[in-house]
Design a protein around this motif. Sequence first.
Motif, PDB file in Angstrom:
ATOM      1  N   ASN A   5     -27.251  54.253 -68.284  1.00 22.16           N
ATOM      2  CA  ASN A   5     -28.362  54.701 -69.118  1.00 22.16           C
ATOM      3  C   ASN A   5     -29.192  53.520 -69.594  1.00 22.16           C
ATOM      4  OD1 ASN A   5     -27.595  57.332 -68.858  1.00 22.16           O
ATOM      5  ND2 ASN A   5     -26.799  57.541 -70.928  1.00 22.16           N
ATOM      6  N   TYR A   6     -30.493  53.719 -69.598  1.00 20.43           N
ATOM      7  CA  TYR A   6     -31.427  52.733 -70.125  1.00 20.43           C
ATOM      8  C   TYR A   6     -31.280  52.648 -71.639  1.00 20.43           C
ATOM      9  CZ  TYR A   6     -35.879  50.765 -71.704  1.00 20.43           C
ATOM     10  OH  TYR A   6     -36.840  49.995 -72.324  1.00 20.43           O
ATOM     11  N   THR A   7     -31.340  51.430 -72.162  1.00 24.99           N
ATOM     12  CA  THR A   7     -31.504  51.205 -73.597  1.00 24.99           C
ATOM     13  C   THR A   7     -32.585  50.139 -73.745  1.00 24.99           C
ATOM     14  OG1 THR A   7     -29.883  49.426 -73.791  1.00 24.99           O
ATOM     15  CG2 THR A   7     -29.047  51.690 -74.052  1.00 24.99           C
ATOM     16  N   LYS A   8     -33.052  49.964 -74.957  1.00 23.62           N
ATOM     17  CA  LYS A   8     -34.144  49.016 -75.224  1.00 23.62           C
ATOM     18  C   LYS A   8     -33.802  47.581 -74.789  1.00 23.62           C
ATOM     19  CE  LYS A   8     -36.751  52.090 -77.364  1.00 23.62           C
ATOM     20  NZ  LYS A   8     -37.412  53.006 -76.482  1.00 23.62           N
ATOM     21  N   ILE A   9     -32.519  47.251 -74.688  1.00 30.91           N
ATOM     22  CA  ILE A   9     -32.175  45.888 -74.263  1.00 30.91           C
ATOM     23  C   ILE A   9     -32.605  45.612 -72.816  1.00 30.91           C
ATOM     24  CG2 ILE A   9     -30.252  45.642 -75.899  1.00 30.91           C
ATOM     25  CD1 ILE A   9     -28.342  45.996 -73.501  1.00 30.91           C
ATOM     26  N   PHE A  10     -32.904  46.674 -72.057  1.00 30.74           N
ATOM     27  CA  PHE A  10     -33.328  46.510 -70.665  1.00 30.74           C
ATOM     28  C   PHE A  10     -34.847  46.538 -70.505  1.00 30.74           C
ATOM     29  CE2 PHE A  10     -29.132  48.759 -70.187  1.00 30.74           C
ATOM     30  CZ  PHE A  10     -28.416  47.634 -69.808  1.00 30.74           C
ATOM     31  N   ARG A  11     -35.577  46.633 -71.615  1.00 30.72           N
ATOM     32  CA  ARG A  11     -37.041  46.779 -71.554  1.00 30.72           C
ATOM     33  C   ARG A  11     -37.697  45.663 -70.741  1.00 30.72           C
ATOM     34  NH1 ARG A  11     -41.923  45.538 -74.077  1.00 30.72           N
ATOM     35  NH2 ARG A  11     -43.265  47.361 -74.492  1.00 30.72           N
ATOM     36  N   GLU A  12     -37.404  44.410 -71.073  1.00 25.05           N
ATOM     37  CA  GLU A  12     -38.042  43.287 -70.378  1.00 25.05           C
ATOM     38  C   GLU A  12     -37.647  43.232 -68.904  1.00 25.05           C
ATOM     39  OE1 GLU A  12     -40.634  41.541 -71.538  1.00 25.05           O
ATOM     40  OE2 GLU A  12     -40.413  42.905 -73.243  1.00 25.05           O
ATOM     41  N   PHE A  37     -44.243  54.266 -72.046  1.00 23.58           N
ATOM     42  CA  PHE A  37     -43.168  55.144 -71.581  1.00 23.58           C
ATOM     43  C   PHE A  37     -41.810  54.588 -72.003  1.00 23.58           C
ATOM     44  CE2 PHE A  37     -39.925  56.043 -68.405  1.00 23.58           C
ATOM     45  CZ  PHE A  37     -39.906  57.432 -68.413  1.00 23.58           C
ATOM     46  N   LEU A  38     -41.584  53.297 -71.755  1.00 22.71           N
ATOM     47  CA  LEU A  38     -40.299  52.681 -72.122  1.00 22.71           C
ATOM     48  C   LEU A  38     -40.051  52.762 -73.629  1.00 22.71           C
ATOM     49  CD1 LEU A  38     -40.296  49.467 -69.883  1.00 22.71           C
ATOM     50  CD2 LEU A  38     -38.939  51.552 -69.555  1.00 22.71           C
ATOM     51  N   ASP A  39     -41.106  52.640 -74.412  1.00 20.52           N
ATOM     52  CA  ASP A  39     -40.958  52.641 -75.873  1.00 20.52           C
ATOM     53  C   ASP A  39     -40.792  54.042 -76.459  1.00 20.52           C
ATOM     54  OD1 ASP A  39     -41.212  49.888 -75.834  1.00 20.52           O
ATOM     55  OD2 ASP A  39     -43.356  49.918 -76.297  1.00 20.52           O
ATOM     56  N   GLN A  40     -41.320  55.059 -75.764  1.00 15.47           N
ATOM     57  CA  GLN A  40     -41.403  56.380 -76.366  1.00 15.47           C
ATOM     58  C   GLN A  40     -40.603  57.490 -75.682  1.00 15.47           C
ATOM     59  OE1 GLN A  40     -43.201  56.769 -79.219  1.00 15.47           O
ATOM     60  NE2 GLN A  40     -43.817  54.633 -79.142  1.00 15.47           N
ATOM     61  N   TYR A  41     -40.338  57.368 -74.378  1.00 15.66           N
ATOM     62  CA  TYR A  41     -39.896  58.546 -73.621  1.00 15.66           C
ATOM     63  C   TYR A  41     -38.636  58.336 -72.777  1.00 15.66           C
ATOM     64  CZ  TYR A  41     -44.589  59.913 -74.919  1.00 15.66           C
ATOM     65  OH  TYR A  41     -45.716  60.191 -75.628  1.00 15.66           O
ATOM     66  N   GLU A  43     -35.270  58.530 -73.901  1.00 12.93           N
ATOM     67  CA  GLU A  43     -34.036  58.935 -74.588  1.00 12.93           C
ATOM     68  C   GLU A  43     -32.801  58.846 -73.689  1.00 12.93           C
ATOM     69  OE1 GLU A  43     -36.762  61.499 -74.789  1.00 12.93           O
ATOM     70  OE2 GLU A  43     -37.527  60.128 -76.287  1.00 12.93           O
ATOM     71  N   GLU A  44     -32.402  59.963 -73.077  1.00 14.68           N
ATOM     72  CA  GLU A  44     -31.209  59.898 -72.233  1.00 14.68           C
ATOM     73  C   GLU A  44     -31.531  60.220 -70.783  1.00 14.68           C
ATOM     74  OE1 GLU A  44     -31.414  64.034 -73.931  1.00 14.68           O
ATOM     75  OE2 GLU A  44     -30.858  62.231 -75.010  1.00 14.68           O
ATOM     76  N   GLY A  60     -36.196  57.444 -63.880  1.00 17.58           N
ATOM     77  CA  GLY A  60     -35.717  58.538 -64.699  1.00 17.58           C
ATOM     78  C   GLY A  60     -36.166  59.889 -64.186  1.00 17.58           C
ATOM     79  N   PHE A  61     -36.018  60.886 -65.069  1.00 18.11           N
ATOM     80  CA  PHE A  61     -36.500  62.216 -64.740  1.00 18.11           C
ATOM     81  C   PHE A  61     -37.079  62.841 -65.998  1.00 18.11           C
ATOM     82  CE2 PHE A  61     -32.062  63.001 -65.898  1.00 18.11           C
ATOM     83  CZ  PHE A  61     -32.132  64.152 -66.674  1.00 18.11           C
ATOM     84  N   PHE A  62     -37.842  63.931 -65.808  1.00 17.48           N
ATOM     85  CA  PHE A  62     -38.522  64.558 -66.930  1.00 17.48           C
ATOM     86  C   PHE A  62     -38.508  66.068 -66.791  1.00 17.48           C
ATOM     87  CE2 PHE A  62     -41.724  64.134 -63.656  1.00 17.48           C
ATOM     88  CZ  PHE A  62     -42.395  65.350 -63.698  1.00 17.48           C
ATOM     89  N   LEU A  63     -38.828  66.730 -67.891  1.00 19.90           N
ATOM     90  CA  LEU A  63     -39.056  68.170 -67.915  1.00 19.90           C
ATOM     91  C   LEU A  63     -40.432  68.393 -68.512  1.00 19.90           C
ATOM     92  CD1 LEU A  63     -38.222  71.170 -67.722  1.00 19.90           C
ATOM     93  CD2 LEU A  63     -37.259  70.917 -70.031  1.00 19.90           C
ATOM     94  N   ASP A  64     -41.281  69.120 -67.796  1.00 20.71           N
ATOM     95  CA  ASP A  64     -42.613  69.495 -68.266  1.00 20.71           C
ATOM     96  C   ASP A  64     -42.577  70.999 -68.538  1.00 20.71           C
ATOM     97  OD1 ASP A  64     -45.250  70.301 -68.558  1.00 20.71           O
ATOM     98  OD2 ASP A  64     -45.989  69.145 -66.849  1.00 20.71           O
ATOM     99  N   THR A  65     -42.333  71.366 -69.801  1.00 26.09           N
ATOM    100  CA  THR A  65     -42.191  72.785 -70.145  1.00 26.09           C
ATOM    101  C   THR A  65     -43.520  73.527 -70.023  1.00 26.09           C
ATOM    102  OG1 THR A  65     -42.443  72.220 -72.477  1.00 26.09           O
ATOM    103  CG2 THR A  65     -40.196  72.470 -71.667  1.00 26.09           C
TER     104      THR A  65
END
Length: 150
Positions: A5-12, A37-41, A43-44, A60-65
């Motif tokens: 899973n991505y966390t903020k430590i992987f941003r750079e 996207f990295l800062d806001q979207y 989560e998991e 990653g992946f997303f859901l567009d409701t």
Amino acid sequence: MKIINYTKIFREDCIKIFKSNLPKFFAIEELPFFEDFLDQYTEENYFVVKMDGQVVACGGFFLDTKNNVAGLSWGMVHADYHGKRIGKALTQYRIDLLKKTFPSLPYKIETSQHTAEFYKKNGFKTVEIVPDGFSKGIDKYIMIMEVLVP
């Protein structure tokens, strides 16, 4: 190769991966969108691939409701690691998660002419092409994978 899973430590690390794919796969003007996207979207539903202690890919992946579709988001492999089947493994990992999480929705990806064939081999079909859709010289391929519900 390990997908975590991505966390903020992987941003750079992810920004370096993005920049390694300039200007062929991404346009520099897309960088603020990716950073947002990295800062806001993330989560998991965003992941990194580590090899030998290095972050070499992310996606990653997303859901567009609103449009009742799910899909793949911001997938990329560091340019130094292209051709090593890392992208294939990360894409399959995300498709498997989509099938588990959203089994009855179609899956969408917006990609370029440079990677459309890769996604075609992974089960996506082009439904629209927007010339210069990402930037001058980078066309936007809108692709869909229809999932067959048993």
